[in-house]
Enzyme design. Structure first.
Site, PDB file in Angstrom:
ATOM      1  N   ASP A 104      83.399  39.676  -7.012  1.00 29.42           N
ATOM      2  CA  ASP A 104      82.970  41.072  -6.926  1.00 29.42           C
ATOM      3  C   ASP A 104      82.471  41.463  -5.537  1.00 29.42           C
ATOM      4  O   ASP A 104      82.948  42.458  -4.968  1.00 29.42           O
ATOM      5  CB  ASP A 104      81.925  41.376  -8.007  1.00 29.42           C
ATOM      6  CG  ASP A 104      82.480  41.167  -9.411  1.00 29.42           C
ATOM      7  OD1 ASP A 104      83.707  41.060  -9.544  1.00 29.42           O
ATOM      8  OD2 ASP A 104      81.696  41.099 -10.357  1.00 29.42           O
TER       9      ASP A 104
ATOM     10  N   GLU B  87      91.969  36.753 -13.131  1.00 29.28           N
ATOM     11  CA  GLU B  87      90.685  36.992 -13.804  1.00 29.28           C
ATOM     12  C   GLU B  87      90.085  35.673 -14.261  1.00 29.28           C
ATOM     13  O   GLU B  87      90.801  34.811 -14.790  1.00 29.28           O
ATOM     14  CB  GLU B  87      90.929  37.913 -15.008  1.00 29.28           C
ATOM     15  CG  GLU B  87      89.777  38.804 -15.366  1.00 29.28           C
ATOM     16  CD  GLU B  87      89.552  39.933 -14.358  1.00 29.28           C
ATOM     17  OE1 GLU B  87      88.782  39.725 -13.411  1.00 29.28           O
ATOM     18  OE2 GLU B  87      90.164  41.008 -14.542  1.00 29.28           O
TER      19      GLU B  87
HETATM   20  C1  GLA Z   1      82.765  39.163 -13.466  1.00 26.98           C
HETATM   21  C2  GLA Z   1      82.138  38.189 -12.466  1.00 26.98           C
HETATM   22  C3  GLA Z   1      83.165  37.734 -11.442  1.00 26.98           C
HETATM   23  C4  GLA Z   1      84.442  37.229 -12.107  1.00 26.98           C
HETATM   24  C5  GLA Z   1      84.935  38.233 -13.141  1.00 26.98           C
HETATM   25  C6  GLA Z   1      86.119  37.719 -13.922  1.00 26.98           C
HETATM   26  O1  GLA Z   1      83.092  40.354 -12.827  1.00 26.98           O
HETATM   27  O2  GLA Z   1      81.060  38.805 -11.805  1.00 26.98           O
HETATM   28  O3  GLA Z   1      82.617  36.729 -10.603  1.00 26.98           O
HETATM   29  O4  GLA Z   1      84.255  35.952 -12.662  1.00 26.98           O
HETATM   30  O5  GLA Z   1      83.923  38.574 -14.063  1.00 26.98           O
HETATM   31  O6  GLA Z   1      87.237  37.586 -13.100  1.00 26.98           O
END
Ligand code: GLA
Length: 394
Positions: free
Chosen positions: A186, A54
């Site tokens: 994502d 994460e």
């Molecule tokens: C959000 C962002 C991702 C990533 C997550 C944390 O979902 O859109 O790009 O940084 O947080 O892992």
């Protein structure tokens, strides 16, 4: 919402593929809001969870993640009067151009504008959204909305994109047009995941691999805290800026190169540097645990990830800390952590399926009432769900 028989006759999908209930729902909501019109094209995309890794996507880290069986559908048709309209969950927006207004229209309109960069020109659209991905819950409802919009619009236009271009279009929409400083995680998870598998991403090399979920008797429970998570907020931006500064300060091109050198960082960057350096290594250890079928080891890593996100990266909340602590107390739970961008959103627990209900109840008791819990399954991404418009990269 289930569409009426009348709505069913009015919607069609390219390639004669069978529409899912959710797509029928999106098309039905579209017609209910904006009246009968030409046939709608539709698309579906899943939400995602991160198993490990994460807040390392924007500093070239490694991630283990998966699409989930909570999905979102979008239906689109040309509008009759040249206006752009969206209806989602009973909320409607309408404007003369696909511009940004910080409302539910932004991501779908941004998807349409991003497609223009790939030569896919769309007429003004009426758009309906139906979602089972809870909003602002750290489960990537935004990337699901963008991806489902792209698929529906490609179908309407009779156009195709490679899966890599679909990811690129989603990132243009989110970063450049909506203006969210997100990483690559994502859209990659939403596009490339495989059913029954964990998707392994290396954001330094761009490599992608999958590993099968090794435990039929062990699953993942997600519980929403009920606190809104917002990647557009300052918390996400400041963490990203600190992580990038930590890498630059150490002359590292990304978090995989930091190793133990986070200790050399100045005080204000040390904790953030430790999170990104240790989190990417936890992903590698998690992959080893998956390969060895060692759920206890994976659970320990999941717990350590939460501690790192909470103590070093400071993106947890009291509620998420309480929810993860409650999950860990349930016999049959191996580990629990917050999932997604943080500052609210959801918690994820690795748990024996036989203990899933107890674990969900324990987390729900620490969350805002009725925020929602789900036993989720690793699911297919858009590249698998929409092969008629999303092609393999050449
Ligand atoms: C959000 C962002 C991702 C990533 C997550 C944390 O979902 O859109 O790009 O940084 O947080 O892992």
């Amino acid at each position: 919402m289930r569409p009426s028989a009348h709505h069913r006759t009015a919607v069609a999908r390219c390639q004669n593929a069978e529409m899912t209930d959710l797509e029928m729902g999106a098309a039905g909501e579209l017609e209910a809001a904006f009246g009968p019109g030409t046939s709608a094209a539709s698309g579906v995309a899943p939400g995602r969870v991160t198993l490990l890794g994460e807040h390392v996507d924007y500093v070239s880290g490694r991630i283990a993640c998966m699409a989930i069986d909570l999905t979102l559908a979008v239906a689109v048709r040309p509008s009759a009067d040249g206006h752009w309209r969206v209806v989602s969950d009973g909320h409607r927006v309408e404007r003369p151009a696909p511009s940004m207004a910080r409302d539910i229209g932004d991501r779908v309109f941004a998807a349409a504008s991003a497609l223009g960069r790939f030569g896919v020109v769309l007429p003004p659209l009426d758009i309906g959204v139906a979602s089972r991905v809870p909003r602002s819950s750290g489960l990537s409802s935004s990337a699901a909305l963008t991806a489902a919009s792209l698929v529906a619009m490609l179908r309407l236009a009779g156009a195709r994109l490679s899966s890599d271009d679909l990811v690129a279009a989603a990132l243009i929409a989110e970063r450049e047009i909506v203006g969210v400083p997100c990483g690559d995680l994502d859209p990659l998870a939403v596009v490339y995941s495989r059913a029954g598998s964990v998707l392994l991403l290396d954001c330094a090399t761009g490599s992608r691999e999958t590993r099968g979920w090794p435990w039929p008797e062990i699953g993942l429970v997600v519980a929403s805290s009920g606190e809104r998570h917002d990647v557009q907020g300052t918390g996400y931006r400041t963490r990203r800026a600190m992580a990038e500064r930590a890498c630059v300060t150490l002359g590292a091109s990304g978090c995989q190169e930091i190793g133990d050198r986070w200790r050399d960082l100045p005080g204000e960057l040390r904790a953030a540097g430790r999170h990104i350096a240790t989190e990417t290594r936890r992903t590698d250890a998690a992959i080893a645990a998956l390969e060895a079928g060692d759920a206890h080891r994976l659970g320990v890593l999941v717990n350590e990830s939460h501690e790192s996100l909470s103590s070093d990266y400071r993106i947890s909340t009291e509620r998420l800390d309480a929810m993860t602590a409650a999950a860990r107390r349930v016999p049959g739970c191996y580990g629990a952590r917050l999932v997604g961008g943080g500052f609210g959103g959801s918690a994820l627990a690795l748990v024996d399926r036989s203990a899933a209900d107890a674990c969900a109840a324990a987390m729900a008791a620490a969350a805002i009432p009725d925020a929602g819990t789900w036993l989720i399954e690793p699911s297919a991404g858009v590249a698998v769900l929409a092969p008629d418009v999303v092609t393999s990269p050449t």
